[in-house]
Structure formats: structure tokens, C-alpha cells
Design a protein around this motif. Structure first.
Motif, PDB file in Angstrom:
ATOM      1  N   PRO B 181       0.797  -1.225   0.000  1.00  0.00           N
ATOM      2  CA  PRO B 181       0.000   0.000   0.000  1.00  0.00           C
ATOM      3  C   PRO B 181       0.830   1.276   0.000  1.00  0.00           C
ATOM      4  CG  PRO B 181      -0.514  -1.400   1.899  1.00  0.00           C
ATOM      5  CD  PRO B 181       0.540  -2.088   1.127  1.00  0.00           C
ATOM      6  N   GLY B 182       2.008   1.250   0.662  1.00  0.00           N
ATOM      7  CA  GLY B 182       2.808   2.463   0.742  1.00  0.00           C
ATOM      8  C   GLY B 182       2.055   3.576   1.445  1.00  0.00           C
ATOM      9  N   PRO B 183       2.035   4.787   0.862  1.00  0.00           N
ATOM     10  CA  PRO B 183       1.341   5.906   1.519  1.00  0.00           C
ATOM     11  C   PRO B 183      -0.173   5.690   1.550  1.00  0.00           C
ATOM     12  CG  PRO B 183       2.113   6.538  -0.665  1.00  0.00           C
ATOM     13  CD  PRO B 183       2.706   5.194  -0.380  1.00  0.00           C
ATOM     14  N   GLY B 188      -8.769   5.578   5.231  1.00  0.00           N
ATOM     15  CA  GLY B 188      -9.635   6.501   4.510  1.00  0.00           C
ATOM     16  C   GLY B 188     -11.033   6.501   5.101  1.00  0.00           C
ATOM     17  N   PRO B 189     -12.043   6.825   4.298  1.00  0.00           N
ATOM     18  CA  PRO B 189     -13.414   6.861   4.812  1.00  0.00           C
ATOM     19  C   PRO B 189     -13.903   5.479   5.265  1.00  0.00           C
ATOM     20  CG  PRO B 189     -13.268   7.799   2.587  1.00  0.00           C
ATOM     21  CD  PRO B 189     -11.958   7.178   2.891  1.00  0.00           C
ATOM     22  N   TRP B 195      -5.865   2.082   0.174  1.00  0.00           N
ATOM     23  CA  TRP B 195      -5.431   0.939  -0.632  1.00  0.00           C
ATOM     24  C   TRP B 195      -6.601  -0.032  -0.814  1.00  0.00           C
ATOM     25  CZ3 TRP B 195      -1.980  -0.751  -3.880  1.00  0.00           C
ATOM     26  CH2 TRP B 195      -1.734  -2.111  -4.020  1.00  0.00           C
ATOM     27  N   ASP B 196      -7.378  -0.265   0.268  1.00  0.00           N
ATOM     28  CA  ASP B 196      -8.542  -1.155   0.171  1.00  0.00           C
ATOM     29  C   ASP B 196      -9.604  -0.567  -0.754  1.00  0.00           C
ATOM     30  OD1 ASP B 196      -7.590  -3.155   1.740  1.00  0.00           O
ATOM     31  OD2 ASP B 196      -8.421  -2.351   3.608  1.00  0.00           O
TER      32      ASP B 196
END
Lengths: 408, 372
Positions: B181-183, B188-189, B195-196
Motif C-alpha cells: 500500500p505504501g502511503p 480513509g473513509p 489501498w482497500d
């Protein structure tokens, strides 16, 4: 104009009457002259056996029993309860029991049964909520190691090679693995992996049930052991073998050993009658022997109008005699100690399942745990490449949140 | 108005009586259940006894907070289901609309022999039970099923469709060597990492997307076909005389005339895809790895299995809000491209000039209707 007014009134009145007719009236009293029984059937054999049992009891007691096989038991139960019209007696599965009991759906009647003390203590625990024994276990199943004897002999293995610990399980699985057959298979879910965790000496909850111990080093060790079997190529999961469940893979000869319960007998007899097999106890891990028990109980809705009749019927259904009749019909093990002993004598090939109850534990099932476990099962899809500690870390935090909520 | 009495005074009673059956039916089977579900979504009802007047307590917006703002499994499950359904909608709606339009244009061609046969053939999946079709698809998409056999002839090693939880975008990124995923590993929401969110539909979901496009295109083809048959041949001929080629004719003449139907098809498609349930139920309730979990199925599961009826109802109402919001958005997008005069004629926006016209029309109508 007058006429249409009258017909409109008549139509409206008719609608009200027909709607009112749809709702069913209640009846009073603990005794009743009819009962409804809702159950999730494993097949025709189980349905027929229950119908026969119900007919026999009806003759004895004069109470009619309507036996109804559910197509989706959870959904139909939920609908029955929310419509204020639950069945008088139903199968209550172990994984839903705590949720139903904590929401006060169930009548705690089991302690009043004359044969209450005959049930295995592990099963009494499974169906107790806040130390009250709620409902009588219908029967039980434990997990065993089911071995295809033809493949076993073809690999040059003898009775002395039957796995007793993790190392011998690994070597047996490796020797059984050939081009078409994998040595070992079992469903990729907590209900199988949890056995390995317990064998490693781990658990989901602490002894007193107040703390979550899902991310213990023992559990990590168990997951890593299973991962190493998969890495060896001697363990593959049913979905990878194009089977719906491990029993199907076993029947098709794609897996030489599977971890399943006594229900595999019925399935193999029906679909793969030519497979020769034997059942052994699960091998011990670093923390000793362990297996899971699974059971249904006979649920009665809380405050049921037909409670007394239903309890009498349960007494009949859980008698050793009747439970052995069920064993004969669809392979379950009686839930009473005396019944299970008779069963082990009558069906020596299934003795390993009965022996397992000595050290068997119940899978974690407190109210709200089911959602966490299904999330864990979903995360297991990536098991082979996953980091065991991280998998269990997620499980730990989810289970902690659920336990906190369950304890209010 | 107030003076109206005498021989017509009974009319309002008669009017109410005439509409009473409809009011009762709509009330009992629609309004009351919806209002009750709304109440349940704000209560802790556990499914025991009646939701109103029983032991259920008002808990405020707690059920909504559980899935929207409070970190935990419930929120992540909801986020996952929204992500899955979003990719499903993004792929199914355009694909099925395009395919339906394409099929409709093809079977509408006069030169085509055996049009009746093709029309029936394309419509057939729509009238077949979705349960039956799903079961057939389950067999087609097994690891050694028909689909993978055909892919095998082409030298492609097909995936184990309904058991493959990997996202297609993730797989695509992996081709370029981007696997961690990295950054984007930041949350997130709705409790999911970015990444997901970027996983794309899982391989299993792609099989379901194919299924949805296959089954619903026929229905919408029928709608497009009806609209196409309403376009007169003279328009077609006029365009030809003006020198328009087949493509030009389709995109500049036929398609604009189909706009109302296009709106209907897109709206129905949007609603249907956000509510997808039966295929999910049959393919194992979200498996593999929750990548086919949808809000509709999650609402069912939360209610019936976890006995959290309040949370289930809350999810259903959030889904309702999403569908309404998207339908309004889509309506706006399709309307903004309309030409100005057409908009005036309809008199539906807040333009004062339009309002005056509309009022005048209303007055005229009222005058005509009110004359004894």
C-alpha cells in the motif's frame, strides 16, 4: 352515486376483515394439543427420523406435532420471533445460542428436566447463559481425523503411523500427497483452525471468560504450523480442490485425510459409498489434545404458551432410546453420557468421535462473537501469505470490542 | 370555493370513500412499514415482540453512528460493502445500458432476418429466475468449468472465479510491481484504507457483474426497442438525405431522441444494482473474503443473524439515501445538457418567467374545471 358509496364502503370493510383474518390469534395455558417443530434438516434421513419420533410421541401424549423442515432456519426463526409467532420448539445452533439467550428469546427450561444431569458437562456449558442451563442439547459432534484407508495403504503406511502429534501429522500428510491427492484438507475457518490453536495450548478467551487471548504466542504458533503445512503442499483447502467442503474432496479422493465430524458418515454413504475410511482422534499439539464440540439444542421461546407440552416432548426426544434411534438414522452422537457410551459400543468405527468429548471444548460463541468470527474467516482467505501475528491481532481487537459490548 | 355547498357537498365524502381502499392498501403495506422501519433504525429493537410499544427503546442516531462514524467491525463491514457495491454499479450500469442499446438497435434493423427469434433470445434471461441463472453461473465459473476451459483453449489460465478474493485493480497494480500500500495504507473513509478502496472489484465480483449484465440487458433492450420504434422513418430518411452516415445518424439523431428512455434505463439500473441481494445470498453471503458483500445483504445479515434489527434498518435507510442522491444527481446531469427552450416548456425549474407561465396555466385550468 349512492350505490358506489355503498360498494366503496363494502370494499373497505372487506379489506379490513381480510387483513384481520391474516393475523393469528393466541392461545393460553402451558399445555397445548398441538405443537410446531422447526428444524434445519441435513437431509431426508433426518426429516424422516424426526417425523417418526413426533408421530410416536403424539400417539403417547395425544398432542399433535407439526414437523417443519426449514429451508433457512436462522431467517425463519428471526421472522417467527419478530412476528410474535415463533415455533413452539426449534433447533438452536451453538453459534447463535448466546445471542438468542442474551436477547431473552429463550425459555430456560433445561435445568428442570429429569435427565438434566445426564448430559455431558461440556454440552451443558455450551447451552448455559450466565450460569443458567437453558436448553437441552439435542446431540453432539466432535471433530476427528478421517483417513482414507485405501490411500493410506497405497502410501505404505500402517496403523502405527496414525498421527498422534503435529510432527507425525506432517509426515503422514507428506507421504500421502501425490499428483492427484493432497495429504490433508479441512475447511478454512475458525471452526477447524481453532482446534490447532487449542492444541498449541492457546485459546480465544481466558478461563474466566473476561479477557480475550486471541493473539497469544500459542495461537500464532498454531497458525504458523498450518501455514507451514500449506507451504509443504501437503495441506490444501476445499475451495482449491474444487470441492464445496472437505468431505466432498475426501469422497472424490482429492484429499487423503480430512478433519470433519460424524456428519461425514452420512454424506459419504449417500454420495461416495465406495470410499473406505477410518476415524482417528485428532493428533495432540504442544499443548495436548483438543477438539471442538458442536451441538444444537432444543429451543423453546421465552414465555411460550405451549411450554409444558414442549418440555415433555424434549424429554422424550432426549431419552437415550430416542437419541440412539437418531444416531442410527443420521449419525449424530447422543448428548447424554450413557447414550454416548451405548453409541460407541454400537458403532465402534465412530468411537474416536466419542472419545474426543473428554477433552473437547466449545468454540467461542458469546453474543456478538459470530460477526467477529465470520470476519476472521473472511480474512483467512489470504492465509497462505498472511502474517499470522497480524491476522490474530485484528481478531484480538475485534473480539475485545465485541466482548466489551456483550458484557455491557 | 367556500360557497360551494348544496347538492355537491357530499362529493368530498364520496371522494374519500372512493380513495379509501387505495389509501388503506398503500398505508398498511407501504407507509406504515416504512415509518416503522424508520423507527426501528432509531431504536434498539432486537426482533422480539412488536417494535412499537414493546421493550424497544429509542437510542437516537446510535445505529447510524455505529456504521458511519464509530471505528470498529460494523463500520469496516459497511465500508467494505459500499466499496464492493460501488465497483459493481460503476461496471454494471454502463455495460448493461450500452449492451441493451446495442442489442435494441440490432434487432430493430429492418434487414435483419429472424428478428423475432433474436428478440426472444435476448429477452430470455430476464424472464428466467435469477436463482436458476446464478446456479448455472456457479457451475460455469468453477475452476475447471466451461469458462475456464474456453480460456484454456486461448492459452489463458483462468482464475478460480467464485473463490478468488483478489481485487482486479490490485492485480493490475501487481503487474507493474506495486503490491504494498505504501502511503495509501492510511485509513480513509469508513474505516477502510485507501489501498482497500482502490482494490477494484474482486475476481468473484467480476463473475457476478457478468451475470448481472447478462440478465438485465434483455429487459432494458425492450425499453430501448419500444423507444426506437417510436422514432419515425421520416426522421431517419431526412438525416440520410442530409448526408449523415450510420454512425453520425446514431449519435446525432437517434441517441438524443432516446434520452428520456436512457434516463429511465439508467435510473432503473442504478436502483437495481445498489439493491443487489439474491446473487449474493446464493454465492455464499459475501464470500470470498467479504468481497461480494453488499449493503443490502449486510442489512439482512445484521438483522436476521446478529439480531441487530436497528442497525440493519439503519443500513437500509443509508442505502435508500444513496440511491435517491445518485438518482437526483443523474437527473441533473442528463437535464443540464437539454436545450433551454425545452426546459421552459416543461416549467419545472425555479425561473420566475416559467413560474408565471405555470401559474397562468394553472389558473386557466382551474377556471375551466371550476365552471359549473
Amino acid at each position: 352515486m349512492k350505490r358506489s358509496q355503498w360498494s366503496a364502503t363494502a370494499l373497505a370493510a372487506g379489506l379490513v376483515v381480510s387483513l384481520a383474518a391474516c393475523s393469528s390469534g393466541g392461545e393460553g395455558g402451558g399445555q397445548s394439543d398441538s405443537l410446531t417443530l422447526l428444524f434445519g434438516s441435513s437431509g431426508d434421513a433426518e426429516t424422516a427420523a424426526l417425523e417418526a419420533a413426533a408421530a410416536a410421541w403424539s400417539e403417547e401424549s395425544g398432542v399433535e406435532v407439526e414437523v417443519q423442515a426449514a429451508s433457512d432456519l436462522t431467517q425463519q426463526l428471526g421472522q417467527g420471533f419478530s412476528g410474535n409467532n415463533p415455533p413452539d420448539l426449534f433447533y438452536m445452533s451453538w453459534d447463535q445460542f448466546q445471542t438468542y439467550a442474551s436477547q431473552q428469546f429463550l425459555e430456560p427450561y433445561a435445568a428442570d428436566l429429569p435427565n438434566a444431569d445426564d448430559f455431558y458437562p461440556a454440552l451443558q456449558d455450551q447451552f448455559s447463559y450466565e450460569d443458567e442451563f437453558y436448553c437441552a442439547p439435542k446431540d453432539f459432534s466432535t471433530l476427528g481425523l478421517v483417513i482414507n484407508t485405501d490411500l493410506w495403504e497405497a502410501a505404505g503406511l500402517t496403523d502405527a503411523d496414525i498421527p498422534t502429534d503435529w510432527e507425525s501429522l506432517r509426515s503422514a500428510a507428506q507421504r500421502l500427497t501425490t499428483g492427484e491427492t493432497v495429504g490433508l484438507s479441512f475447511g478454512l475457518e475458525y471452526a477447524r483452525l481453532g482446534v490447532f490453536m487449542n492444541q498449541a495450548g492457546g485459546s480465544m478467551l481466558s478461563e474466566d471468560g473476561t479477557e480475550v487471548t486471541a493473539d497469544s504466542p500459542e495461537n500464532v504458533e498454531a497458525i504458523e504450523y498450518v501455514q507451514s503445512l500449506a507451504a509443504d503442499g501437503s495441506l490444501r483447502f476445499p475451495a482449491d480442490l474444487e470441492a464445496g467442503w472437505a468431505g466432498e474432496a475426501f469422497g472424490q479422493g482429492k484429499a487423503a485425510m480430512v478433519i470433519e465430524g460424524p456428519w461425514i458418515n452420512g454424506a459419504l454413504a449417500a454420495d461416495f459409498p465406495d470410499v473406505n475410511y477410518q476415524v482417528a482422534e485428532l493428533p495432540a499439539g504442544p499443548g495436548g489434545q483438543s477438539t471442538f464440540t458442536f451441538s444444537n439444542c432444543w429451543g423453546i421461546p421465552a414465555g411460550s404458551d405451549t411450554r409444558d407440552s414442549a418440555v415433555e416432548f424434549v424429554e422424550f426426544l432426549t431419552s437415550d432410546e430416542q437419541q440412539l434411534a437418531f444416531s442410527e438414522a443420521f449419525g449424530v452422537i447422543p448428548s447424554t453420557e450413557s447414550g454416548a457410551q451405548q453409541y460407541a459400543e454400537q458403532f465402534p468405527e465412530n468411537a474416536a468421535f466419542v472419545d474426543g468429548v473428554e477433552y473437547a471444548t466449545s468454540p467461542v460463541a458469546f453474543a456478538g462473537a459470530a460477526a467477529v468470527i465470520s470476519d476472521f474467516n473472511a480474512s483467512l482467505e489470504g492465509l497462505e501469505s498472511a502474517d499470522a501475528a497480524q491476522l490474530l491481532g485484528d481478531l484480538q481487537s475485534n473480539l475485545e470490542a465485541a466482548l466489551e459490548e456483550a458484557q455491557g | 370555493m367556500a360557497k360551494r355547498s348544496g347538492i355537491r357537498s357530499n362529493e368530498s365524502v364520496a371522494g374519500w370513500l372512493f380513495t379509501l381502499p387505495a389509501i388503506l392498501i398503500v398505508g398498511v403495506f407501504l407507509a406504515v412499514p416504512v415509518l416503522m422501519a424508520l423507527w426501528v433504525s432509531f431504536s434498539d429493537w432486537n426482533g422480539l415482540g412488536p417494535p412499537v410499544g414493546g421493550r424497544a427503546q429509542f437510542v437516537g442516531a446510535e445505529n447510524y453512528a455505529d456504521v458511519l462514524t464509530e471505528e470498529g467491525l460494523a463500520q469496516r463491514d459497511f465500508g467494505t460493502s459500499i466499496r464492493n457495491n460501488l465497483y459493481y454499479v460503476l461496471l454494471v450500469v454502463p455495460l448493461q445500458t450500452a449492451l441493451a442499446l446495442f442489442l435494441a438497435v440490432q434487432v430493430n434493423r429492418r434487414v435483419l432476418k429472424g428478428r423475432g427469434f433474436f428478440r426472444t433470445a435476448f429477452y430470455f434471461p430476464s424472464v428466467t429466475s435469477s436463482v436458476a441463472i446464478t446456479v448455472v453461473f456457479l457451475f460455469l465459473f468453477t475452476a475447471s468449468g466451461a469458462v475456464n476451459s474456453i480460456l484454456g483453449w486461448l492459452g489463458i489460465n483462468g482464475p478460480n472465479w467464485f473463490n478468488d478474493p483478489s481485487g482486479v485493480l490490485h492485480n493490475l497494480f501487481a503487474v507493474f510491481g506495486w503490491t504494498s500500500p505504501g502511503p495509501l495504507g492510511a485509513t480513509g473513509p469508513l474505516g477502510l484504507t485507501w489501498w482497500d478502496w482502490l482494490s477494484g472489484p474482486s475476481v468473484a465480483m467480476c463473475a457476478l457483474i457478468t451475470l448481472a449484465v447478462f440478465t438485465t440487458s434483455g429487459t432494458f433492450m425492450l425499453l430501448f426497442l419500444a423507444a426506437l420504434q417510436n422514432i419515425g422513418t421520416e426522421i431517419d430518411e431526412a438525416a440520410s438525405i442530409d448526408g449523415a452516415g450510420a454512425f453520425r445518424k446514431f449519435f446525432s439523431v437517434t441517441l438524443p431522441m432516446l434520452k428520456p428512455t436512457l434516463f429511465t434505463v439508467l435510473t432503473l439500473g442504478l436502483i437495481g444494482t445498489w439493491q443487489v441481494f439474491d446473487q449474493i445470498y446464493l454465492t455464499g453471503g459475501g464470500s470470498p473474503g467479504k468481497t461480494t458483500l453488499t449493503p443490502a445483504f449486510l442489512a439482512y445479515q445484521t438483522s436476521f443473524e446478529d439480531l441487530r434489527w436497528g442497525r440493519g434498518a439503519a443500513i437500509a435507510f443509508i442505502l435508500f439515501a444513496i440511491i435517491v442522491a445518485l438518482t437526483l444527481l443523474q437527473r441533473r446531469i442528463l437535464r443540464d445538457r437539454d436545450e433551454k427552450p425545452k426546459r421552459r416548456r416543461r416549467g419545472i425549474d425555479g425561473d420566475p418567467h416559467d413560474g408565471a407561465t405555470a401559474q397562468a396555466v394553472t389558473r386557466l385550468n382551474a377556471g375551466a374545471g371550476g365552471a359549473p
